[in-house]
Design an enzyme around this catalytic site. Structure first.
Site, short mmCIF file in Angstrom:
data_model
loop_
_atom_site.label_atom_id
_atom_site.label_comp_id
_atom_site.label_asym_id
_atom_site.label_seq_id
_atom_site.Cartn_x
_atom_site.Cartn_y
_atom_site.Cartn_z
N THR A 38 0.81 -1.21 0.00
CA THR A 38 0.00 0.00 0.00
C THR A 38 0.85 1.27 0.00
OG1 THR A 38 -1.80 -1.16 1.08
CG2 THR A 38 -1.84 1.24 1.21
N GLU A 46 1.20 9.65 -5.89
CA GLU A 46 1.86 10.96 -5.76
C GLU A 46 2.63 11.29 -7.03
OE1 GLU A 46 3.90 12.37 -2.38
OE2 GLU A 46 2.69 11.22 -0.96
N HIS A 72 -7.21 1.13 -0.80
CA HIS A 72 -6.51 0.08 -1.55
C HIS A 72 -7.53 -1.05 -1.70
CE1 HIS A 72 -2.44 -2.20 -2.06
NE2 HIS A 72 -3.31 -2.49 -3.02
#
Length: 132
Positions: A38, A46, A72
């Site tokens: 994750t 990002e 997730h």
């Protein structure tokens, strides 16, 4: 720092495609599973967000991550490919909000938002130096 405008980029999307390596697996992070970790998936979101604005950010400006609100949704096995997409959805002065989504060969594996701020690199590094 010169003011940088991003309002005209709202709706702009950038993507990246990435093959999951063993070093990026949850097993490498200590939980024993050969799937995309994750924290790595968030990092990829990002990078996708940074790609949306990369042509607007020049020294002394830089962007920094502020927040993630993402789920997730499914595991991506090591060795498989994931495509991560970020879309700029809101601009509030120097705060930029992105919708993020990641998909592997089977389904969506991440959905949510990522927030970044545009800051002055010199001020940021001075604050960092004061903390170290």
């Amino acid at each position: 720092m010169t003011t940088i405008h991003f309002d005209d980029l709202i709706g702009t999307t950038a993507s990246l495609t990435h093959t999951v390596t063993p070093e990026q697996s949850a097993k490498a992070w200590g939980n024993g599973l050969d799937v995309l970790a994750t924290p790595v998936l968030l990092w990829l979101s990002e990078i996708a967000a940074m790609k949306v604005i990369e042509d607007r950010i020049n020294d002394p400006a830089m962007s920094v991550g502020l927040a993630h609100d993402s789920a997730h949704l499914a595991p991506t096995p090591t060795g498989e490919t994931v495509t991560v997409t970020a879309t700029l959805t809101a601009v509030d002065k120097r705060r930029l909000t992105f919708d993020v989504e990641a998909r592997d060969n089977h389904a969506a594996v991440l959905r949510g938002t990522h927030t970044r701020a545009v800051v002055d690199r010199h001020s940021f590094t001075e604050k960092l130096a004061a903390r170290t």
